[in-house]
Design a protein around this motif. Structure first.
Motif, PDB file in Angstrom:
ATOM      1  N   PRO A 182      30.769  20.573 -22.313  1.00  0.00           N
ATOM      2  CA  PRO A 182      31.495  19.614 -21.579  1.00  0.00           C
ATOM      3  C   PRO A 182      30.740  19.187 -20.465  1.00  0.00           C
ATOM      4  CG  PRO A 182      31.882  21.904 -20.845  1.00  0.00           C
ATOM      5  CD  PRO A 182      31.093  22.015 -22.093  1.00  0.00           C
ATOM      6  N   ARG A 183      31.052  17.683 -20.431  1.00  0.00           N
ATOM      7  CA  ARG A 183      30.316  17.043 -19.342  1.00  0.00           C
ATOM      8  C   ARG A 183      30.809  17.478 -17.945  1.00  0.00           C
ATOM      9  NH1 ARG A 183      31.118  12.264 -16.623  1.00  0.00           N
ATOM     10  NH2 ARG A 183      32.902  11.784 -17.891  1.00  0.00           N
TER      11      ARG A 183
ATOM     12  N   ASP B 129      25.613  14.610 -33.559  1.00  0.00           N
ATOM     13  CA  ASP B 129      25.170  15.961 -33.148  1.00  0.00           C
ATOM     14  C   ASP B 129      25.299  16.023 -31.634  1.00  0.00           C
ATOM     15  OD1 ASP B 129      25.074  17.145 -35.519  1.00  0.00           O
ATOM     16  OD2 ASP B 129      22.776  16.392 -35.640  1.00  0.00           O
ATOM     17  N   ARG B 130      25.659  14.923 -30.919  1.00  0.00           N
ATOM     18  CA  ARG B 130      25.401  14.644 -29.394  1.00  0.00           C
ATOM     19  C   ARG B 130      26.474  15.332 -28.896  1.00  0.00           C
ATOM     20  NH1 ARG B 130      25.055   9.514 -31.166  1.00  0.00           N
ATOM     21  NH2 ARG B 130      23.213   8.238 -30.783  1.00  0.00           N
ATOM     22  N   GLY B 131      26.223  16.243 -27.783  1.00  0.00           N
ATOM     23  CA  GLY B 131      27.068  17.046 -26.861  1.00  0.00           C
ATOM     24  C   GLY B 131      27.515  18.299 -27.745  1.00  0.00           C
ATOM     25  N   VAL B 132      26.851  18.800 -28.563  1.00  0.00           N
ATOM     26  CA  VAL B 132      27.140  19.899 -29.216  1.00  0.00           C
ATOM     27  C   VAL B 132      26.061  21.106 -29.286  1.00  0.00           C
ATOM     28  CG1 VAL B 132      27.858  21.038 -31.704  1.00  0.00           C
ATOM     29  CG2 VAL B 132      28.707  18.729 -30.850  1.00  0.00           C
ATOM     30  N   LEU B 133      26.410  22.059 -29.045  1.00  0.00           N
ATOM     31  CA  LEU B 133      25.293  23.525 -28.736  1.00  0.00           C
ATOM     32  C   LEU B 133      25.482  24.222 -30.118  1.00  0.00           C
ATOM     33  CD1 LEU B 133      23.182  25.111 -27.177  1.00  0.00           C
ATOM     34  CD2 LEU B 133      25.073  26.334 -26.232  1.00  0.00           C
TER      35      LEU B 133
ATOM     36  N   PHE C  20      21.377  15.740 -26.339  1.00  0.00           N
ATOM     37  CA  PHE C  20      21.821  15.304 -25.011  1.00  0.00           C
ATOM     38  C   PHE C  20      21.669  13.609 -25.151  1.00  0.00           C
ATOM     39  CE2 PHE C  20      20.600  19.522 -23.959  1.00  0.00           C
ATOM     40  CZ  PHE C  20      21.726  20.248 -23.702  1.00  0.00           C
ATOM     41  N   ASP C  21      22.546  13.038 -24.784  1.00  0.00           N
ATOM     42  CA  ASP C  21      22.370  11.572 -24.783  1.00  0.00           C
ATOM     43  C   ASP C  21      23.351  10.824 -23.622  1.00  0.00           C
ATOM     44  OD1 ASP C  21      21.935   8.794 -25.046  1.00  0.00           O
ATOM     45  OD2 ASP C  21      22.329   8.837 -27.330  1.00  0.00           O
ATOM     46  N   THR C  22      22.738  10.910 -22.486  1.00  0.00           N
ATOM     47  CA  THR C  22      23.736  10.204 -21.265  1.00  0.00           C
ATOM     48  C   THR C  22      23.924   8.980 -21.444  1.00  0.00           C
ATOM     49  OG1 THR C  22      21.842  10.309 -19.769  1.00  0.00           O
ATOM     50  CG2 THR C  22      23.064  12.168 -19.625  1.00  0.00           C
ATOM     51  N   ALA C  23      23.261   8.060 -22.395  1.00  0.00           N
ATOM     52  CA  ALA C  23      23.778   6.796 -22.305  1.00  0.00           C
ATOM     53  C   ALA C  23      25.031   6.456 -23.152  1.00  0.00           C
ATOM     54  CB  ALA C  23      22.397   5.914 -23.088  1.00  0.00           C
TER      55      ALA C  23
ATOM     56  N   TYR D  65      21.263  18.113 -20.033  1.00  0.00           N
ATOM     57  CA  TYR D  65      20.967  20.004 -20.100  1.00  0.00           C
ATOM     58  C   TYR D  65      21.562  20.411 -18.727  1.00  0.00           C
ATOM     59  CZ  TYR D  65      17.878  23.966 -20.706  1.00  0.00           C
ATOM     60  OH  TYR D  65      17.195  24.823 -20.761  1.00  0.00           O
ATOM     61  N   ALA D  66      21.327  19.746 -17.737  1.00  0.00           N
ATOM     62  CA  ALA D  66      21.737  20.384 -16.481  1.00  0.00           C
ATOM     63  C   ALA D  66      23.572  20.695 -16.383  1.00  0.00           C
ATOM     64  CB  ALA D  66      21.437  19.629 -15.231  1.00  0.00           C
ATOM     65  N   CYS D  67      24.125  20.042 -17.312  1.00  0.00           N
ATOM     66  CA  CYS D  67      25.629  20.309 -17.265  1.00  0.00           C
ATOM     67  C   CYS D  67      25.829  21.581 -17.974  1.00  0.00           C
ATOM     68  CB  CYS D  67      26.365  19.444 -18.124  1.00  0.00           C
ATOM     69  SG  CYS D  67      26.373  17.578 -17.413  1.00  0.00           S
ATOM     70  N   LEU D  68      24.773  21.904 -18.978  1.00  0.00           N
ATOM     71  CA  LEU D  68      25.037  22.974 -19.705  1.00  0.00           C
ATOM     72  C   LEU D  68      24.451  24.285 -18.755  1.00  0.00           C
ATOM     73  CD1 LEU D  68      25.604  24.706 -22.322  1.00  0.00           C
ATOM     74  CD2 LEU D  68      23.456  23.842 -23.108  1.00  0.00           C
ATOM     75  N   TYR D  69      23.067  24.152 -18.254  1.00  0.00           N
ATOM     76  CA  TYR D  69      22.575  25.147 -17.467  1.00  0.00           C
ATOM     77  C   TYR D  69      22.546  24.510 -15.962  1.00  0.00           C
ATOM     78  CZ  TYR D  69      21.401  27.452 -21.933  1.00  0.00           C
ATOM     79  OH  TYR D  69      21.533  27.763 -23.148  1.00  0.00           O
ATOM     80  N   PRO D  70      23.374  24.699 -15.383  1.00  0.00           N
ATOM     81  CA  PRO D  70      23.345  24.032 -13.888  1.00  0.00           C
ATOM     82  C   PRO D  70      22.256  24.599 -13.159  1.00  0.00           C
ATOM     83  CG  PRO D  70      25.426  25.322 -14.292  1.00  0.00           C
ATOM     84  CD  PRO D  70      24.597  25.265 -15.698  1.00  0.00           C
ATOM     85  N   VAL D  71      22.099  25.793 -13.242  1.00  0.00           N
ATOM     86  CA  VAL D  71      21.087  26.523 -12.514  1.00  0.00           C
ATOM     87  C   VAL D  71      20.237  27.633 -13.170  1.00  0.00           C
ATOM     88  CG1 VAL D  71      20.651  28.280 -10.251  1.00  0.00           C
ATOM     89  CG2 VAL D  71      22.865  26.669 -10.219  1.00  0.00           C
TER      90      VAL D  71
END
Length: 247
Positions: free
Chosen positions: A233-234, A213-217, A159-162, A168-174
Motif C-alpha cells: 500500500p502507498r 510487477d509494480r507495487g507487489v512484494l 517500485f515506481d513512484t512515477a 521502499y520507505a512506504c514498505l519499510y518506514p523505519v
C-alpha cells in the motif's frame, strides 16, 4: 557473432520479437551492489542484450564471495569488483556497454546516476544504502527493482513512484536498529542467485512492457519452496514520496 544468432531464442518469442530486442538495445540499467544479487542480475541483463549497464560498488573480490557471486573467478580474488565485473561482462557480450561508478555514491551522485538510466537495481545489503537509493529513484522518477536475501529467504519488489505506486520507505518506514548480514546469518548461493535472476527478469519485463510487477512484494521461502505476493500500500504520509503523490 550476428545479433540474430545471439538473440534468436528470445527474438522468436512473440512478446519480444525484433522490435523488443531493439528496445533492450536502446535501454540502460544501473546496478548498485555487485554481490550475490548484482552479479547474476548483471549477467542476465548483459546476456539479454541490454545496451548499457552502469555498475556501482566499492568492494574487492574475496574468496568467501565465490560460492554465490557467480560473475567472479578464483583468479580475480583481491581485484576491485568493478574491474572484475567489467572484464567478465565484456567477455560475455561486447554489444553491452559497461560503465563503472566507484562507490559508495553520495546522495547527489545517486540521483545523477539514476537520472542517467531507465531503471535502477538495488542489490545492496544494508538499510542505509537502500533508503538512499530509494530517495534517489523517487527524486529522479525512475523505477527501482529491489531484491534481498538471507539464509533461505528471498524478497523482491518493484517500485515506481512515477506511476503512483508505493516506494521502499512506504514498505519499510523505519530501518531496524540492528540488521543481520549474510556474514553473520549465512546464505545459500542459489537462494540469492534466484532473487538476483528474478531482478533481471523484472527489469526485462518492465522495459518490454510485459505484465506489471509494480507495487507487489514477492516473498520466497527456499526451504519449503513456497512464495507469497503481497500488494504494497502507498503511504500518503510517507516522508519520501508522500509529497510527490500529493502534487
Amino acid at each position: 557473432m550476428s545479433s540474430l544468432a545471439r538473440y534468436s531464442r528470445q527474438v522468436v518469442l512473440r512478446e519480444i520479437g525484433v522490435n523488443g530486442q531493439q528496445v533492450l538495445r536502446d535501454s540502460s540499467a544501473l546496478i548498485i551492489g555487485l554481490g550475490g544479487l548484482g552479479t547474476p542480475a548483471a549477467l542476465y541483463l548483459a546476456g539479454a542484450g541490454l545496451g548499457r549497464l552502469v555498475l556501482s560498488d566499492f568492494d574487492r573480490v574475496a574468496a568467501s564471495n565465490l560460492h554465490r557471486q557467480i560473475l567472479y573467478r578464483q583468479a580475480q580474488v583481491g581485484e576491485s569488483k568493478l574491474d572484475a565485473a567489467r572484464e567478465q561482462l565484456e567477455a560475455l557480450n561486447t554489444d553491452c556497454r559497461i560503465e563503472c561508478r566507484k562507490g559508495p555514491l553520495d546522495d547527489a551522485a545517486l540521483v545523477a546516476a539514476a537520472r542517467d538510466v531507465d531503471v535502477v537495481l538495488d542489490c545492496t545489503d544494508n538499510f542505509a544504502t537502500r533508503f538512499a537509493i530509494n530517495r534517489a529513484c523517487v527524486t529522479a522518477r525512475k523505477p527501482l527493482v529491489s531484491g534481498a536475501a538471507i539464509r533461505f529467504d528471498g524478497q523482491l519488489a518493484v517500485f515506481d513512484t512515477a506511476r503512483a505506486t508505493a516506494c521502499y520507505a512506504c514498505l519499510y518506514p523505519v530501518a531496524g536498529e540492528s540488521q543481520e548480514t549474510c556474514e553473520e546469518a549465512g546464505i545459500l548461493g542459489p537462494v540469492v542467485g534466484t532473487v538476483g535472476t528474478r531482478q533481471a527478469l523484472a527489469v526485462l519485463k518492465l522495459l518490454l512492457g510485459l505484465g506489471d510487477d509494480r507495487g507487489v512484494l514477492w516473498i520466497w521461502d527456499a526451504l519449503t519452496d513456497t512464495s507469497r505476493r503481497l500488494s504494497i500500500p502507498r503511504d500518503p504520509s510517507c516522508p519520501v514520496c508522500g509529497t510527490l503523490h500529493a502534487r
